[in-house]
Design a protein around this motif. Structure first.
Motif, mmCIF file in Angstrom:
data_model
loop_
_atom_site.group_PDB
_atom_site.id
_atom_site.type_symbol
_atom_site.label_atom_id
_atom_site.label_comp_id
_atom_site.label_asym_id
_atom_site.label_seq_id
_atom_site.Cartn_x
_atom_site.Cartn_y
_atom_site.Cartn_z
ATOM 1 N N PHE A 63 0.733 -1.416 -0.172
ATOM 2 C CA PHE A 63 -0.119 -0.049 0.086
ATOM 3 C C PHE A 63 0.973 1.236 -0.087
ATOM 4 C CE2 PHE A 63 -4.400 -1.451 0.804
ATOM 5 C CZ PHE A 63 -4.140 -2.784 1.174
ATOM 6 N N ALA A 64 0.393 2.212 -0.668
ATOM 7 C CA ALA A 64 1.067 3.523 -0.870
ATOM 8 C C ALA A 64 0.179 4.379 0.185
ATOM 9 C CB ALA A 64 1.079 4.314 -2.199
ATOM 10 N N ALA A 65 0.899 5.134 1.295
ATOM 11 C CA ALA A 65 -0.163 5.867 2.090
ATOM 12 C C ALA A 65 0.174 7.415 1.731
ATOM 13 C CB ALA A 65 0.438 5.910 3.548
ATOM 14 N N ALA A 66 -1.027 8.403 1.818
ATOM 15 C CA ALA A 66 -0.871 9.366 1.615
ATOM 16 C C ALA A 66 -0.056 10.610 2.353
ATOM 17 C CB ALA A 66 -2.378 9.852 1.614
ATOM 18 N N ASP A 67 0.560 11.164 1.941
ATOM 19 C CA ASP A 67 1.449 12.237 3.065
ATOM 20 C C ASP A 67 0.480 13.191 3.301
ATOM 21 O OD1 ASP A 67 3.857 10.934 2.374
ATOM 22 O OD2 ASP A 67 4.313 11.861 0.524
ATOM 23 N N GLY A 68 0.965 14.127 3.904
ATOM 24 C CA GLY A 68 0.338 15.474 4.617
ATOM 25 C C GLY A 68 -0.370 15.238 5.593
ATOM 26 N N ARG A 69 -1.374 16.115 6.045
ATOM 27 C CA ARG A 69 -2.496 16.129 7.248
ATOM 28 C C ARG A 69 -3.487 17.009 6.878
ATOM 29 N NH1 ARG A 69 0.422 15.560 12.182
ATOM 30 N NH2 ARG A 69 2.396 15.065 11.002
ATOM 31 N N SER A 70 -4.619 16.364 7.628
ATOM 32 C CA SER A 70 -5.674 17.386 7.361
ATOM 33 C C SER A 70 -6.049 18.314 8.403
ATOM 34 C CB SER A 70 -7.205 16.507 7.184
ATOM 35 O OG SER A 70 -7.152 16.007 8.728
ATOM 36 N N PRO A 71 -6.685 19.309 8.478
ATOM 37 C CA PRO A 71 -6.877 20.135 9.599
ATOM 38 C C PRO A 71 -7.786 19.147 10.621
ATOM 39 C CG PRO A 71 -7.885 21.249 7.569
ATOM 40 C CD PRO A 71 -7.348 19.873 7.314
ATOM 41 N N VAL A 72 -7.602 19.665 11.905
ATOM 42 C CA VAL A 72 -8.427 18.989 12.906
ATOM 43 C C VAL A 72 -9.826 19.322 12.627
ATOM 44 C CG1 VAL A 72 -8.854 18.685 15.444
ATOM 45 C CG2 VAL A 72 -6.333 18.852 14.553
ATOM 46 N N ARG A 73 -10.716 18.324 12.684
ATOM 47 C CA ARG A 73 -12.072 18.446 12.660
ATOM 48 C C ARG A 73 -12.908 18.159 13.768
ATOM 49 N NH1 ARG A 73 -10.594 17.331 6.504
ATOM 50 N NH2 ARG A 73 -10.889 19.407 5.616
ATOM 51 N N GLY A 74 -13.908 18.978 13.750
ATOM 52 C CA GLY A 74 -14.936 18.578 14.966
ATOM 53 C C GLY A 74 -14.638 19.649 16.286
ATOM 54 N N VAL A 75 -15.471 19.890 16.979
ATOM 55 C CA VAL A 75 -15.379 20.921 17.939
ATOM 56 C C VAL A 75 -14.692 20.512 19.372
ATOM 57 C CG1 VAL A 75 -17.339 22.088 16.893
ATOM 58 C CG2 VAL A 75 -17.826 20.658 18.824
ATOM 59 N N ASP A 76 -14.941 19.400 19.807
ATOM 60 C CA ASP A 76 -14.557 18.920 21.068
ATOM 61 C C ASP A 76 -14.355 17.280 21.176
ATOM 62 O OD1 ASP A 76 -13.676 19.338 23.940
ATOM 63 O OD2 ASP A 76 -15.778 19.671 24.599
ATOM 64 N N GLY A 77 -13.873 16.873 22.286
ATOM 65 C CA GLY A 77 -13.613 15.449 22.432
ATOM 66 C C GLY A 77 -12.345 14.723 22.142
ATOM 67 N N PRO A 78 -12.233 13.720 22.260
ATOM 68 C CA PRO A 78 -11.028 12.949 21.900
ATOM 69 C C PRO A 78 -10.655 13.087 20.461
ATOM 70 C CG PRO A 78 -12.226 11.583 23.247
ATOM 71 C CD PRO A 78 -13.102 12.538 23.092
ATOM 72 N N LEU A 79 -9.223 13.324 20.193
ATOM 73 C CA LEU A 79 -8.882 13.491 18.908
ATOM 74 C C LEU A 79 -8.447 11.874 18.252
ATOM 75 C CD1 LEU A 79 -7.986 15.157 16.411
ATOM 76 C CD2 LEU A 79 -5.703 15.379 17.337
ATOM 77 N N ARG A 80 -8.975 11.525 17.229
ATOM 78 C CA ARG A 80 -8.710 10.375 16.587
ATOM 79 C C ARG A 80 -8.165 10.522 15.363
ATOM 80 N NH1 ARG A 80 -11.350 5.894 18.286
ATOM 81 N NH2 ARG A 80 -9.604 4.862 17.423
ATOM 82 N N ARG A 81 -6.916 9.943 15.412
ATOM 83 C CA ARG A 81 -5.913 10.331 14.051
ATOM 84 C C ARG A 81 -6.134 8.976 13.116
ATOM 85 N NH1 ARG A 81 -2.943 12.548 18.377
ATOM 86 N NH2 ARG A 81 -2.561 14.939 18.078
ATOM 87 N N TYR A 82 -6.046 9.426 11.638
ATOM 88 C CA TYR A 82 -6.292 8.180 10.999
ATOM 89 C C TYR A 82 -5.119 8.443 9.908
ATOM 90 C CZ TYR A 82 -8.950 11.543 8.215
ATOM 91 O OH TYR A 82 -9.597 12.619 7.508
ATOM 92 N N ARG A 83 -4.926 7.349 9.137
ATOM 93 C CA ARG A 83 -4.079 7.430 8.036
ATOM 94 C C ARG A 83 -4.835 6.724 6.765
ATOM 95 N NH1 ARG A 83 1.665 4.178 7.344
ATOM 96 N NH2 ARG A 83 2.966 5.956 6.405
ATOM 97 N N VAL A 84 -4.397 7.230 5.585
ATOM 98 C CA VAL A 84 -5.117 6.561 4.424
ATOM 99 C C VAL A 84 -4.049 5.832 3.417
ATOM 100 C CG1 VAL A 84 -6.342 7.322 2.465
ATOM 101 C CG2 VAL A 84 -7.069 8.277 4.372
ATOM 102 N N ALA A 85 -4.264 4.564 2.916
ATOM 103 C CA ALA A 85 -3.408 3.957 2.251
ATOM 104 C C ALA A 85 -4.092 3.374 1.087
ATOM 105 C CB ALA A 85 -2.724 2.902 2.755
ATOM 106 N N VAL A 86 -3.594 3.383 -0.296
ATOM 107 C CA VAL A 86 -4.205 2.589 -1.209
ATOM 108 C C VAL A 86 -3.342 1.616 -2.056
ATOM 109 C CG1 VAL A 86 -4.941 2.802 -3.884
ATOM 110 C CG2 VAL A 86 -5.674 4.730 -2.127
ATOM 111 N N GLU A 87 -4.092 0.382 -2.147
ATOM 112 C CA GLU A 87 -3.073 -0.802 -2.595
ATOM 113 C C GLU A 87 -2.476 -0.439 -3.936
ATOM 114 O OE1 GLU A 87 -3.123 -5.691 -3.324
ATOM 115 O OE2 GLU A 87 -5.078 -4.350 -2.903
ATOM 116 N N GLU A 88 -1.136 -0.727 -4.008
ATOM 117 C CA GLU A 88 -0.501 -0.478 -5.391
ATOM 118 C C GLU A 88 -1.086 -1.288 -6.644
ATOM 119 O OE1 GLU A 88 3.607 -1.638 -4.916
ATOM 120 O OE2 GLU A 88 4.128 0.086 -3.605
ATOM 121 N N GLY A 89 -1.199 -0.797 -7.768
ATOM 122 C CA GLY A 89 -1.582 -1.361 -9.040
ATOM 123 C C GLY A 89 -3.064 -1.250 -9.258
ATOM 124 N N THR A 90 -3.607 -0.471 -8.449
ATOM 125 C CA THR A 90 -5.198 -0.246 -8.706
ATOM 126 C C THR A 90 -5.631 0.679 -9.718
ATOM 127 O OG1 THR A 90 -5.291 1.217 -6.708
ATOM 128 C CG2 THR A 90 -5.752 -1.189 -6.192
#
Length: 245
Positions: A63-90
Motif C-alpha cells: 500500500f502507498a500511504a497519503a502524505d500530509g495531514r488534514s486540519p483537525v475537524r470537530g469541536v470537542d472530545g478525543p482526537l482520533r488520528r487516521y491514515r489513508v492508504a491505497v493498494e499499489e496497482g489499482t
C-alpha cells in the motif's frame, strides 16, 4: 423518522506500525507494481462477450500511504488520528482517495456531529489510531479474514485499527442502492469507521424511512431509503441494534 440521541462509544487508541497484519505500507510516489490480472467479477462487454472488470481483482498487498495531514475537524472530545492508504496497482490515486475520506469524516453530518469527537488525517504510522485502506477484492478478503470475517471478496470490513474498503464496491457500488456512487462511498466510509468508533449494526426502522448508517446497506435496504450519514438535521439517527458482522 425515528430519531434518538446517543453518545457514540469510543474505542481505545490503536497505534499502527509500518506493517499491519502482514500488509506492507510504502510511501506515496514509490514505483507501483503492475496490476494483477483479475479473475472474478467479470461482466458482459460488447456483443455479449465476457469482459474483465475495469479494475484488478487481485493486487500485491502493498500500500502507498497519503502524505500530509488534514486540519483537525470537530469541536470537542478525543482526537482520533487516521491514515489513508491505497493498494499499489489499482490505478487509484492515493491523494484523491484521501481527499474523499477527509471530506466525509470532516462533514458535520458524520461522526464529529456528536460534538464529542474530533478527527485528523496524519501521514505517520506511529501517530495514527487507525488506517483507512482501499484494497482489491482479494487483498481485502485476506485482510478481513485475519479477524475472522468472511467477505467473499464483496464487502468491506473493519478490524481493530483497520478500516478496509473493497475496491470493487468503491468503483461499482451495489446494484440496489439507487442513490448514486458518491452517496454509497460516503455510506461505506461512515459505516466502517463507525465500527472503529464502537458502533454496532442497526436495523431499518420502517418502510420508506432513511436507513441508519450502521444498517448493512451493502446487502440491502429492507424497505428503507439510502442514507449515508449518522447525523440527520443535526440529530443522531439510529435504528434498533441487530446482529451480524
Amino acid at each position: 423518522m425515528r430519531r434518538r440521541r446517543r453518545r457514540a462509544a469510543l474505542l481505545g487508541l490503536v497505534s499502527l506500525g509500518a506493517t499491519i497484519a502482514g500488509v506492507a505500507l510504502v510511501r506515496a510516489g514509490d514505483a507501483p507494481t503492475p496490476p494483477a490480472e483479475g479473475h472474478t467479477a467479470y461482466g458482459l462487454g460488447a456483443g455479449g462477450r465476457i469482459a474483465p472488470p475495469a479494475y484488478p481483482v487481485e493486487g500485491p498487498g502493498r500500500f502507498a500511504a497519503a502524505d500530509g495531514r488534514s486540519p483537525v475537524r470537530g469541536v470537542d472530545g478525543p482526537l482520533r488520528r487516521y491514515r489513508v492508504a491505497v493498494e499499489e496497482g489499482t490505478g487509484q490515486d492515493v491523494d484523491a482517495f484521501a481527499a474523499t475520506v477527509d471530506e466525509v469524516l470532516g462533514d458535520p453530518r458524520s461522526w464529529i456531529g456528536s460534538g464529542e469527537l474530533r478527527v485528523q488525517r496524519v501521514p505517520e504510522a506511529a501517530a495514527a489510531d487507525f488506517t483507512v485502506y482501499l484494497a482489491t477484492p482479494a487483498t481485502s478478503e485476506r485482510m478481513c479474514a485475519l479477524g475472522g470475517l468472511v467477505t467473499e471478496r464483496y464487502t468491506s470490513c473493519r478490524l481493530p485499527g483497520q478500516v478496509i474498503i473493497n475496491l470493487a464496491r468503491w468503483l461499482d457500488g451495489v446494484p440496489h442502492y439507487r442513490a448514486g456512487l458518491e452517496t454509497y462511498r460516503t455510506y461505506v466510509v461512515n459505516h466502517e469507521v463507525g465500527h472503529e468508533f464502537g458502533e454496532e449494526h442497526q436495523a431499518c426502522p420502517g418502510a420508506a424511512e432513511p436507513a441508519p448508517v450502521m444498517q448493512q446497506q451493502t446487502y440491502g435496504l429492507d424497505g428503507c431509503v439510502a442514507n449515508a450519514w449518522p447525523y440527520v438535521d443535526g440529530i443522531r439517527y439510529e435504528g434498533e441494534p441487530t446482529e451480524g458482522l
